[in-house]
Each structure stands twice: as C-alpha cells, then as structure tokens.
Design a protein around this motif. Structure first.
Motif, PDB file in Angstrom:
ATOM      1  N   TRP A  43      21.095   5.229  29.283  1.00  0.00           N
ATOM      2  CA  TRP A  43      20.830   3.839  28.898  1.00  0.00           C
ATOM      3  C   TRP A  43      20.896   3.647  27.385  1.00  0.00           C
ATOM      4  CZ3 TRP A  43      21.005   0.175  32.396  1.00  0.00           C
ATOM      5  CH2 TRP A  43      20.700   0.478  33.739  1.00  0.00           C
ATOM      6  N   ASN A  45      23.544   4.713  25.200  1.00  0.00           N
ATOM      7  CA  ASN A  45      24.884   4.489  24.669  1.00  0.00           C
ATOM      8  C   ASN A  45      25.612   3.409  25.457  1.00  0.00           C
ATOM      9  OD1 ASN A  45      24.952   6.672  22.611  1.00  0.00           O
ATOM     10  ND2 ASN A  45      24.638   7.971  24.414  1.00  0.00           N
ATOM     11  N   ALA A  46      26.668   2.888  24.849  1.00  0.00           N
ATOM     12  CA  ALA A  46      27.440   1.803  25.457  1.00  0.00           C
ATOM     13  C   ALA A  46      28.926   2.078  25.281  1.00  0.00           C
ATOM     14  CB  ALA A  46      27.071   0.464  24.829  1.00  0.00           C
ATOM     15  N   THR A  97      30.853  -5.079  27.202  1.00  0.00           N
ATOM     16  CA  THR A  97      30.010  -3.955  26.836  1.00  0.00           C
ATOM     17  C   THR A  97      29.386  -3.396  28.106  1.00  0.00           C
ATOM     18  OG1 THR A  97      29.519  -4.831  24.629  1.00  0.00           O
ATOM     19  CG2 THR A  97      27.998  -3.196  25.529  1.00  0.00           C
ATOM     20  N   THR A  99      26.854  -0.592  29.930  1.00  0.00           N
ATOM     21  CA  THR A  99      25.689   0.261  29.712  1.00  0.00           C
ATOM     22  C   THR A  99      25.190   0.790  31.053  1.00  0.00           C
ATOM     23  OG1 THR A  99      24.270  -1.707  29.727  1.00  0.00           O
ATOM     24  CG2 THR A  99      24.968  -0.872  27.573  1.00  0.00           C
TER      25      THR A  99
END
Length: 278
Positions: A43, A45-46, A97, A99
C-alpha cells in the motif's frame, strides 16, 4: 470486428488458433517501475500509467487476491511481470494511479527484479486476452501468424513471426533458501521447490512434481564468479568444511548461492539467489 488468429510453420496452410472478440486494454508506464514486495499487498508504492485504450476500476482486496485487476508489464529484460492492484484513480484524462499492489505474480519475480522503463507497454489481463492455442511441442518454435477480421471488407495483417510458450513450461524459481552451519563446520543449504500444476492446494504434504524427475543446479558464487557447481536430485546440498577451504581458503562467515530447478522441456528454470550470514 472479431479477429481470427492463424499460424503456420510456412507461408501457407494456416490453421486457425484463436478468435479475438474484443480489443485488449493497453497502456504505457508513466514512471519507471522498480523492485517491489512479493507475497503481500503493497500500500506504500504506486504505479502511474497512461491508458491508450480502455479504462480501469478499483476492486476490493479480496477480489484482487481472487484474480481481479491483473496486468502485465514488460520489464527491461523482455520478460513480462504480472501484478495485481486494488485501487485505480484517474488523475487526469487517460492517466491512472494504481495502488494496493501485488507484485511478481505467476512466477515473474525475475521480471520484477529487472524493473521496467518509462513508456514500457502494459496490457490488462481480462477476458479479451486469449491463449494462442500452442501445442506442447510448439513451445519456442517460430511460427508465422496472420490476423484476419470477420465480415465484408475485413482486413488482414501479417505474416508476423512469433515464438512463444516457453515461459509457461519453465520451472519456477525455488523459495525459502536457507543455510545453517553444522557442528562439523559444514554448511547445510536447503530450499523449497514450486510448481504450476495443482500447486494451490493445502491438503497434502507436498505439491505434485511438474517435471519427470526432480533435479537442480546449484552454484556457489563469490560476487559475479561461480566457484562451485553441483547437480542435485533433492532440494539440499551439504557444503562441507573441506570444500569451503578448497574454494575460499577457509570457513565462510556468509554463503552466497544460486539454485535453479531443471526441466524436461526447458533445461534450466528461473534462478533464485541468496546471501546468508552464518
């Protein structure tokens, strides 16, 4: 239109292999992709992507763990990393994005370790993506492929030369590499094999063996140099004190080694490596 994919070892006698009913959702990375965490949801990094065709959607963690939201991203090595994601947020037109990541799925930890560059291609692995219908003896064989659309005025593309199927029969990298020093000064190395066939069951003592026989290639390494190679038929090796003296001049305080499972269709599987302090 629906698209028919056909293949031949020559430039005639094409045989239909698959029918594609809808286009795949494709895109490209907007930032490079580095090493991530496997076996747990990340949770922190993206991933940022630009979708060229199609959009994305969020799912629950349970749905993702059960196979939803799978994408494949081409790494610098050419191998494709398969990963999952929970949340997808469209930050601007066609820019997303992602996640809640689950990295290196399907035995693609080597692709994850290689990383992916800016603009690396990606594809969403949903019902639009179909198997090519390769026969077992066609793995790694270069075939000519053509794509033809159904209906009046349909076009044709190809022939395009493509060789695939080897990754699906390549032994996976072993896991849980371990080393312990014995009372005699030997080092007992061990690991656990993985498999692709019926390997998700928890009821038995062990998973089935994918290959005809169980075999491994072990390498003791010193930096980039291989100092000893052993061919084994069980997941373990006793690195004796005498061999340590012969290879390094004395007992080791840390041991570095690589191990690959051998295969019947692909000679060597994906490597697992570890450096372990003793």
């Amino acid at each position: 239109r629906r698209i028919a994919l056909s293949a031949s070892a020559e430039h005639e006698n094409y045989q239909r292999r698959a029918v594609i009913s809808s286009p795949a959702r494709i895109g490209r990375l907007r930032v490079p992709l580095g090493l991530g965490t496997t076996a747990s949801i990340d949770w922190q990094n993206a991933i940022r992507v630009r979708m060229i065709y199609g959009g994305l959607a969020s799912v629950s963690s349970l749905a993702m763990l059960n196979g939803a939201n799978r994408i494949a991203i081409q790494s610098q090595s050419g191998a494709w990393e398969i990963l999952g994601f929970c949340r997808a947020e469209e930050t601007s037109a066609d820019m997303w994005t992602l996640t809640g990541l689950l990295r290196g799925l399907g035995g693609t930890e080597d692709a994850m370790a290689a990383g992916a560059l800016l603009d690396a291609p990606l594809v969403v692995l949903d019902a639009s993506v179909k198997p090519l219908g390769l026969e077992p003896d066609e793995a790694g064989l270069a075939l000519n492929w053509i794509a033809e659309s159904f209906g009046q005025g349909g076009g044709r593309a190809g022939p395009l030369v493509f060789a695939g199927g080897e990754r699906a029969v390549t032994p996976l990298a072993p896991v849980h590499l371990a080393a312990r020093r014995t009372a005699d000064g030997d080092i007992a190395l061990s690991w656990i094999r993985r498999g692709r066939i019926d390997s998700d069951g928890w009821g038995g003592d062990d998973i089935p063996l994918d290959e005809d026989v169980e075999a491994y290639r072990l390498q003791i390494v010193d930096g980039d140099s291989v100092v000893r190679t052993a061919h084994l038929t069980s997941p373990g090796f006793l690195y004796s004190a005498a061999l340590q003296v012969a290879d390094f001049g004395g007992p080791l305080s840390a041991v570095a080694f690589k191990v690959r499972q051998k295969g019947s269709r692909v000679a060597l599987g994906i490597a697992a490596a570890a450096t372990i302090s003793l």
